[in-house]
Design an enzyme around this catalytic site. Sequence first.
Site, PDB file in Angstrom:
ATOM      1  CG  HIS A  81    -130.262 -28.850 -53.149  1.00  0.00           C
ATOM      2  ND1 HIS A  81    -131.537 -29.369 -53.088  1.00  0.00           N
ATOM      3  CD2 HIS A  81    -129.953 -28.792 -54.474  1.00  0.00           C
ATOM      4  CE1 HIS A  81    -131.975 -29.625 -54.310  1.00  0.00           C
ATOM      5  NE2 HIS A  81    -131.023 -29.289 -55.162  1.00  0.00           N
ATOM      6  CE1 TYR A 107    -138.727 -34.005 -46.753  1.00  0.00           C
ATOM      7  CE2 TYR A 107    -137.557 -31.977 -47.289  1.00  0.00           C
ATOM      8  CZ  TYR A 107    -137.551 -33.342 -47.082  1.00  0.00           C
ATOM      9  OH  TYR A 107    -136.389 -34.049 -47.205  1.00  0.00           O
ATOM     10  N   PRO A 138    -138.424 -41.854 -44.676  1.00  0.00           N
ATOM     11  CG  PRO A 138    -139.553 -42.018 -46.705  1.00  0.00           C
ATOM     12  CD  PRO A 138    -139.485 -42.628 -45.350  1.00  0.00           C
ATOM     13  CE  LYS A 185    -131.040 -36.158 -41.413  1.00  0.00           C
ATOM     14  NZ  LYS A 185    -129.804 -35.486 -41.797  1.00  0.00           N
TER      15      LYS A 185
END
Length: 389
Positions: free
Chosen positions: A72, A200, A292, A296
């Site tokens: 990505h 997100y 989450p 990480k």
Amino acid sequence: MKTQIAIVGAGPAGLLLGHLLRAEGLDVVVVERASADYVLGRIRAGVLERTTTDLMDRLGLGERMHREGLPHDGFHLTDGERLIRIDVKALTGRQVMVYGQTELTRDLMDAAPGRDLKVIYEAGDVALHDPESDAPYLTFTENGTARRIDAQFICGCDGYHGPSRAAIPASVGKPFEKVYPFGWLGILANVPPCNHELIYTNHDRGFALASMRSETRSRYYIQVPLDEKVEDWPDERLWDELTLRLGPEVGTQIMRGPALEKSIAPLRSFVFEPLRHGRLMLAGDSAHIVPPTGAKGLNLAASDVHYLSEALIGYFRRGDTDAIAAYSDRALARIWKAERFSWQLTRLMHRFPDNDAFDRRMQLADLDYIASSVAAQTTIAENYVGLPL
């Protein structure tokens, strides 16, 4: 049984550490309380930093990861109406890799016998003894028989609820913790992702995340109160909520399908200091937990393993005691930076119960600033792709 290094926990952190030490010819035994099938059944993270992929490549175990994983170049933030793309590759020159933690663990697990990495599964009543001495040891039961492993060092990679951290006296160790007032309700389904990169979302109704495990398997999450129950979220209700929160541009691209797995995970930030007590060293979730948000957790465990393997190899190869002494401080410096990023991104993208109209405006102002500032996007990209070791 005697060994140079006993590792408690055969998740990705313990197995990765074991392989790195065995590659240098060190004697290692890994002890795991659960079965191999249970370890592989954990549905966890799937975005790997370069730190993690480099370690797999260094071990010669990255072939399937590169063949099946999804590189990505960036990801998206959204307020439910517009997409703000963070071009990680353009801003940092690096990529992340989408490759499930289950698959990475499987690669490490499958390679263990051929590389003479001894792993004992279904070990009962694991206990650590005399970690502050020069002769620590483990006791456990195997098939109902009492066993003991004498080691020069014990490495606790056994997660938040394992016995390793509990072996450090309260007078020595100090926990730092923030528990968030919500959880993530996740659904895993065999449907193509709605976008080729992660999204997100901060919506008026709460956070949502569009993620994936492959080109045919998607992973979605929504923020829910801690008292929510999975059974109150039939598939159709969850798909409807995701479509609403991800906004019109993204929501129309969602393909629906039956849930393969559905669960609610609480969120917390947690760090334990120090990571070393005598001959006991902590790594991974036994030492720290991150929300989450920002992906990480597994990557932070991999950076711990990098520092810890360097310290142990230096000790056994060159008698370098300074590296052992420095391990905790070196690892914690990076841990706290990753905790900061995860905490900041969680604050930015979630609705908190005590948020008022002013707080909501501040979140939207932050997102608007990020959308228009290359400097802000660069800071986010640097943290997302992984800070230097």
